[in-house]
Design a protein around this motif. Structure first.
Motif, PDB file in Angstrom:
ATOM      1  N   VAL A  15       0.752  -1.270  -0.036  1.00  0.00           N
ATOM      2  CA  VAL A  15      -0.113   0.031  -0.076  1.00  0.00           C
ATOM      3  C   VAL A  15       0.817   1.285   0.103  1.00  0.00           C
ATOM      4  N   SER A  16       1.855   1.236   0.965  1.00  0.00           N
ATOM      5  CA  SER A  16       2.673   2.125   0.842  1.00  0.00           C
ATOM      6  C   SER A  16       3.500   2.584  -0.396  1.00  0.00           C
ATOM      7  N   PHE A  17       4.095   1.576  -0.940  1.00  0.00           N
ATOM      8  CA  PHE A  17       4.619   1.539  -2.610  1.00  0.00           C
ATOM      9  C   PHE A  17       3.638   2.332  -3.606  1.00  0.00           C
ATOM     10  N   VAL A  18       2.419   2.017  -3.731  1.00  0.00           N
ATOM     11  CA  VAL A  18       1.413   2.179  -4.290  1.00  0.00           C
ATOM     12  C   VAL A  18       1.151   3.757  -4.163  1.00  0.00           C
ATOM     13  N   ALA A  19       1.326   4.013  -2.709  1.00  0.00           N
ATOM     14  CA  ALA A  19       0.797   5.605  -2.604  1.00  0.00           C
ATOM     15  C   ALA A  19       2.102   6.412  -2.866  1.00  0.00           C
ATOM     16  N   VAL A  20       3.304   5.942  -2.740  1.00  0.00           N
ATOM     17  CA  VAL A  20       4.362   6.915  -2.929  1.00  0.00           C
ATOM     18  C   VAL A  20       4.405   7.009  -4.727  1.00  0.00           C
ATOM     19  N   GLY A  22       2.006   6.912  -6.593  1.00  0.00           N
ATOM     20  CA  GLY A  22       0.710   7.587  -7.017  1.00  0.00           C
ATOM     21  C   GLY A  22       1.203   9.050  -6.750  1.00  0.00           C
ATOM     22  N   LEU A  23       1.742   9.625  -5.895  1.00  0.00           N
ATOM     23  CA  LEU A  23       2.240  10.717  -5.318  1.00  0.00           C
ATOM     24  C   LEU A  23       3.306  11.293  -6.173  1.00  0.00           C
ATOM     25  N   LEU A  24       4.323  10.572  -6.620  1.00  0.00           N
ATOM     26  CA  LEU A  24       5.440  10.908  -7.799  1.00  0.00           C
ATOM     27  C   LEU A  24       4.643  11.320  -9.091  1.00  0.00           C
ATOM     28  N   VAL A  25       3.685  10.345  -9.459  1.00  0.00           N
ATOM     29  CA  VAL A  25       2.915  10.484 -10.746  1.00  0.00           C
ATOM     30  C   VAL A  25       2.259  11.801 -10.550  1.00  0.00           C
ATOM     31  N   ILE A  26       1.485  12.175  -9.540  1.00  0.00           N
ATOM     32  CA  ILE A  26       0.768  13.525  -9.573  1.00  0.00           C
ATOM     33  C   ILE A  26       1.702  14.670  -9.676  1.00  0.00           C
ATOM     34  N   TRP A  27       2.799  14.452  -8.755  1.00  0.00           N
ATOM     35  CA  TRP A  27       3.832  15.532  -8.723  1.00  0.00           C
ATOM     36  C   TRP A  27       4.489  15.859 -10.154  1.00  0.00           C
ATOM     37  N   ARG A  28       4.832  14.750 -11.035  1.00  0.00           N
ATOM     38  CA  ARG A  28       5.278  14.988 -12.310  1.00  0.00           C
ATOM     39  C   ARG A  28       4.522  15.546 -13.034  1.00  0.00           C
ATOM     40  N   SER A  29       3.006  15.321 -12.977  1.00  0.00           N
ATOM     41  CA  SER A  29       1.793  15.921 -13.887  1.00  0.00           C
ATOM     42  C   SER A  29       1.645  17.153 -13.667  1.00  0.00           C
ATOM     43  N   VAL A  58      -9.250   1.826 -10.911  1.00  0.00           N
ATOM     44  CA  VAL A  58     -10.250   0.975 -10.566  1.00  0.00           C
ATOM     45  C   VAL A  58      -9.736  -0.433 -10.296  1.00  0.00           C
ATOM     46  N   ALA A  59      -8.983  -0.816 -11.119  1.00  0.00           N
ATOM     47  CA  ALA A  59      -7.975  -2.157 -10.902  1.00  0.00           C
ATOM     48  C   ALA A  59      -7.249  -2.129  -9.607  1.00  0.00           C
ATOM     49  N   ALA A  60      -6.565  -1.166  -9.258  1.00  0.00           N
ATOM     50  CA  ALA A  60      -5.612  -1.037  -8.359  1.00  0.00           C
ATOM     51  C   ALA A  60      -6.507  -1.112  -6.899  1.00  0.00           C
ATOM     52  N   LEU A  61      -7.584  -0.369  -7.043  1.00  0.00           N
ATOM     53  CA  LEU A  61      -8.496  -0.150  -5.555  1.00  0.00           C
ATOM     54  C   LEU A  61      -9.248  -1.881  -5.378  1.00  0.00           C
ATOM     55  N   GLY A  62      -9.265  -2.381  -6.651  1.00  0.00           N
ATOM     56  CA  GLY A  62      -9.926  -3.822  -6.534  1.00  0.00           C
ATOM     57  C   GLY A  62      -8.842  -4.791  -6.059  1.00  0.00           C
ATOM     58  N   VAL A  63      -7.636  -4.509  -6.526  1.00  0.00           N
ATOM     59  CA  VAL A  63      -6.399  -5.442  -5.876  1.00  0.00           C
ATOM     60  C   VAL A  63      -6.475  -5.297  -4.501  1.00  0.00           C
ATOM     61  N   LEU A  64      -6.446  -4.099  -4.021  1.00  0.00           N
ATOM     62  CA  LEU A  64      -6.058  -3.482  -2.495  1.00  0.00           C
ATOM     63  C   LEU A  64      -7.238  -4.092  -1.754  1.00  0.00           C
ATOM     64  N   LEU A  65      -8.518  -4.210  -2.078  1.00  0.00           N
ATOM     65  CA  LEU A  65      -9.753  -4.747  -1.399  1.00  0.00           C
ATOM     66  C   LEU A  65      -9.413  -6.022  -1.355  1.00  0.00           C
ATOM     67  N   LEU A  66      -9.294  -6.751  -2.398  1.00  0.00           N
ATOM     68  CA  LEU A  66      -9.123  -8.315  -2.370  1.00  0.00           C
ATOM     69  C   LEU A  66      -8.030  -8.723  -1.443  1.00  0.00           C
ATOM     70  N   ALA A  67      -6.657  -7.864  -1.432  1.00  0.00           N
ATOM     71  CA  ALA A  67      -5.538  -8.298  -0.777  1.00  0.00           C
ATOM     72  C   ALA A  67      -5.818  -8.075   0.651  1.00  0.00           C
ATOM     73  N   THR A  68      -6.703  -7.155   1.070  1.00  0.00           N
ATOM     74  CA  THR A  68      -6.631  -6.993   2.801  1.00  0.00           C
ATOM     75  C   THR A  68      -8.190  -7.469   3.147  1.00  0.00           C
TER      76      THR A  68
END
Ligand code: CUA
Length: 179
Positions: A15-20, A22-29, A58-68
């Protein structure tokens, strides 16, 4: 480290990796130079990209939901033969639990209801780890099955704010060693 703690650590890491990322992608954009939109801008391509990003989210949220999902402290409702049954009634501001002693290693079916308002029936072990919890609802009976593996004293806590003395709805369940 036990397998559950290890799995939780891996899930937190993911989860932390995905969050970081995601933040890098937003920063870059927000920091990259982009040509201004003109009449020649290919809006169809932009719309396509937007859809792709939506699908990825949607896919990332689905994977996180199933994983947790496996970490939700909810008991296994498939009790076998020879189960023990315990009646739980929540009322402002005490629990009536009959009986209060159960045997380790045998599934316990808790049948939970409430006399007045909603309460939250939660059971914790010695390390203050919640083992399971279920809503206690007036005029409704809910079942949850849990097998205590270790004898000892288990703390019962009300997890639904039910009035001024909600915090006093504490009691214990005793788990005896198998005979
Ligand atoms: Cu009962 Cu809070």
């Amino acid at each position: 480290m036990n397998p559950t703690a290890y799995a939780i650590a891996v899930a937190y890491g993911a989860v932390s990796f995905v969050a970081v990322v995601g933040l890098l992608v937003i920063w870059r954009s927000t920091h990259s130079e982009r040509p201004r939109r003109t009449d020649e801008t290919d809006t169809a391509r932009l719309a396509h990209g937007e859809k792709a990003w939506f699908a990825i989210a949607v896919a990332a949220l689905g994977v996180l939901l199933l994983a947790t999902l496996p970490f939700i402290p909810y008991g296994d409702n498939a009790a076998g033969a020879g189960q023990q049954t315990v009646a739980v009634d929540g009322a402002q501001f005490a629990w009536t639990i009959t009986p209060r002693e159960v045997t380790a290693g045998v599934p316990v079916r808790f049948t939970v209801t409430a006399a007045d308002v909603n309460h939250g029936f939660a059971v914790y072990n010695d390390d203050n780890v919640m083992l399971f919890q279920i809503q206690a609802v007036p005029d409704h009976s809910s079942d949850i099955v849990y097998t205590f593996n270790e004898p000892g004293r288990y703390q019962v806590v009300c997890l639904e704010f039910c009035g001024v003395k909600h915090h006093e709805m504490l009691t214990t369940i005793t788990v005896e060693p198998p005979a």
